[in-house]
Motif scaffolding. Structure first.
Motif, PDB file in Angstrom:
ATOM      1  N   ALA A 445       2.963  -6.989   4.295  1.00 15.43           N
ATOM      2  CA  ALA A 445       1.941  -6.655   3.303  1.00 15.43           C
ATOM      3  C   ALA A 445       0.555  -7.015   3.816  1.00 15.43           C
ATOM      4  O   ALA A 445      -0.413  -6.270   3.612  1.00 15.43           O
ATOM      5  N   THR A 458      -2.010  -0.511  -1.975  1.00 11.89           N
ATOM      6  CA  THR A 458      -0.564  -0.256  -2.004  1.00 11.89           C
ATOM      7  C   THR A 458       0.230  -1.554  -1.881  1.00 11.89           C
ATOM      8  O   THR A 458       1.206  -1.780  -2.606  1.00 11.89           O
ATOM      9  N   GLN A 461       0.246  -3.585  -5.074  1.00 16.71           N
ATOM     10  CA  GLN A 461       1.101  -3.053  -6.128  1.00 16.71           C
ATOM     11  C   GLN A 461       2.566  -3.463  -5.945  1.00 16.71           C
ATOM     12  O   GLN A 461       3.326  -3.514  -6.912  1.00 16.71           O
ATOM     13  N   GLU A 462       2.959  -3.760  -4.713  1.00 20.01           N
ATOM     14  CA  GLU A 462       4.354  -4.079  -4.423  1.00 20.01           C
ATOM     15  C   GLU A 462       4.655  -5.575  -4.499  1.00 20.01           C
ATOM     16  O   GLU A 462       5.814  -5.981  -4.363  1.00 20.01           O
TER      17      GLU A 462
END
Length: 511
Positions: A445, A458, A461-462
């Motif tokens: 990440a 992105t 969000q994970e």
């Protein structure tokens, strides 16, 4: 007309056109609108493309840049071929290919294939743009009418840019990102029908022979230099960037020497000896760098940092686009009475104020400062582009209109590349340097977050809500840290354009 012909500004008393000429102008606006809509839509679609295709930071820049890179490398070639084989013919071939490849780009499954499709769009786009401007030169022989027609032509870029966010925002909110490419098809069909009926064919009556070596040299000069600038912006000073720059410069020198020695050169280098021509080219280049660089980071800031939808972000920039159109048309009567060396620098003071407003506004860069900044930026760019494009065309002999138009368009597209590569690369570098990854963020990440702002979005969000929020706050703060320096660099480019205009566009040099 031989390439050694005079390059004096043509007489203002050419025959005036009637309704058919203005109808032809309307048809020629279609590809201009399309290209400008395509550029704006792609900037606003970039966050969604980044999420869907997961490009690296370099691939993200290439998705934007490969089109103007290929286009810039081929514009002089296509403009010269249009002079020889027919400008309307090149326009129709380019329109057909552009529409077909746009449909393919809409369904690209990977970033690599999208980049390839964008490269093909650049190939066919290179046939479109010089043809539109050079056909205007042959249709509007009266300078007053031509000046207004070019103002409309230049304003079509702004109109397309204003329309792009609205249409594109609607499409992005209701359909997949590929839908933004499909708009080329309904725009180009009326062109393919109307151009043969309304637009007269024109070409150079004495085109000379085709010179494949000059064609290759022009591409070998443009592409390595632009690639070197992109590499420098993304990776910093490297041996690879220096090598590409050296190759491009060497090929450019060989190209110029070949043109100077040729009896009928592909590009008449004597055009550049005229202050109005070379000065107007540089004004075009620097103005577009400033404009495109601004749009590159503002579109991401509005959507990702401020959380606006693509359509609302597009609406936020419409006032600036509208003022760009208004300024481009309003400057026409002024330019009849006031010298370009005064009007252009005075206009660009507005653009300077726009960049300074962004640089010194509140640190959170809310919507209002960005909207106002783009309004004043657009006023300056719109006026300067109208005057500089008219000077470029009026400084060239009619038979070489395609080559002169190609040089103008090369400056525009090179400016688009540099705007994204240089200003976009600078803000990316500041983003990466300022980003502090919160503890606890997994390595994968963190790597995605360091690539681009969209990658950070992105990744956030994970992650678990709290950790994701911390990562996103850090990314948004890091992105904002680059806005100040990038805005000052944009302001410096505008100052440089105004200075060049004041020095090179004096009446003694174009009378």
């Amino acid at each position: 007309m031989p390439a050694t012909a005079s390059i004096d500004v043509i007489d203002t008393d050419g025959a005036r056109v009637g309704a058919r000429g203005w109808a032809a102008l309307a048809v020629l606006m279609l590809p201009v609108l399309l290209v400008s809509v395509d550029n704006t839509v792609l900037s606003f679609a970039l966050p969604e493309i980044s999420v869907a295709l997961a490009p690296t930071g370099a691939e993200q820049l290439w998705i934007i840049d490969v089109y103007p890179l290929v286009l810039a490398g081929l514009l002089v070639t296509m403009g010269t071929l249009g002079d020889r084989f027919g400008r309307r013919r090149m326009l129709l071939i380019g329109a057909t290919g552009f529409a077909a490849v746009s449909a393919l780009a809409a369904f690209a499954p990977t970033a690599g294939l999208l980049i390839a499709a964008r490269a093909l769009l650049g190939f066919f786009g290179a046939m479109l743009m010089p043809s539109t401007l050079s056909l205007l030169r042959s249709i509007f022989t009266n300078r007053d009418q031509r000046r207004f027609a070019i103002a409309v032509w230049a304003s079509a870029f702004s109109a397309g840019s204003a329309l792009g966010p609205i249409v594109g925002g609607f499409l992005l909110e209701h359909f997949a990102w590929g839908s933004v490419f499909l708009i080329a098809v309904p725009v180009l069909i009326p062109l393919l029908i109307g151009a043969p009926l309304l637009v007269p064919e024109s070409r150079d009556p004495h085109p000379g022979r085709i010179d494949p070596i000059s064609i290759l040299l022009s591409m070998a000069a443009m592409i390595p230099v632009v690639y070197a600038i992109k590499s420098l912006a993304v990776d910093g000073p490297t041996l690879k960037a220096a090598a590409f720059a050296a190759v491009g410069v060497a090929m450019g020198v060989l190209f110029v020497r070949r043109q100077l020695r040729a009896e009928t050169p592909m590009l008449d280098m004597k055009l550049f000896a005229r202050g109005t021509f070379s000065g107007a080219i540089l004004v075009n280049l620097l103005s577009v760098v400033a404009l495109v660089g601004f749009l590159y980071f503002v579109s991401q800031h509005l959507q990702l940092v401020l959380g606006l939808s693509p359509m609302i972000a597009g609406v936020a920039l419409v006032p600036g686009m509208v003022m760009m159109i208004v300024a481009g048309l309003a400057v026409v009567p002024i330019s009849r009475r006031v010298s370009p060396h005064i009007v252009v620098p005075a206009s660009l003071l507005f653009s300077l104020a726009g960049y300074l407003l962004v640089a010194f506004s509140t640190s959170d860069h809310g919507v209002a400062p960005l909207v106002i900044a783009f309004v004043v930026l657009g006023i300056g760019i719109g006026a300067a582009e109208t005057i500089s494009n008219e000077l470029i065309l009026s400084s060239a002999p009619p038979a070489k209109a395609g080559a002169a138009s190609a040089v103008s368009e090369t400056a525009y597209e090179l400016g688009a590349v540099l705007g994204t590569a240089v200003l976009g690369g600078i803000i990316t570098a500041f983003y990466r340097g300022a980003l502090v990854i919160p503890s606890g963020v997994p390595a994968d990440a963190a790597a995605h977050a360091r690539e681009t702002l969209a990658g950070a979005y992105t990744a956030a969000q994970e992650l678990p809500a709290q950790l994701g929020a911390e990562l996103w706050d850090a990314a948004a703060s890091a992105f904002g840290s680059g806005v100040f320096v990038t805005s000052l660099i944009g302001a410096a480019l505008v100052v440089a354009a105004g200075t060049i205009a004041a020095v090179t566009l004096r009446p003694a040099q174009h009378s």
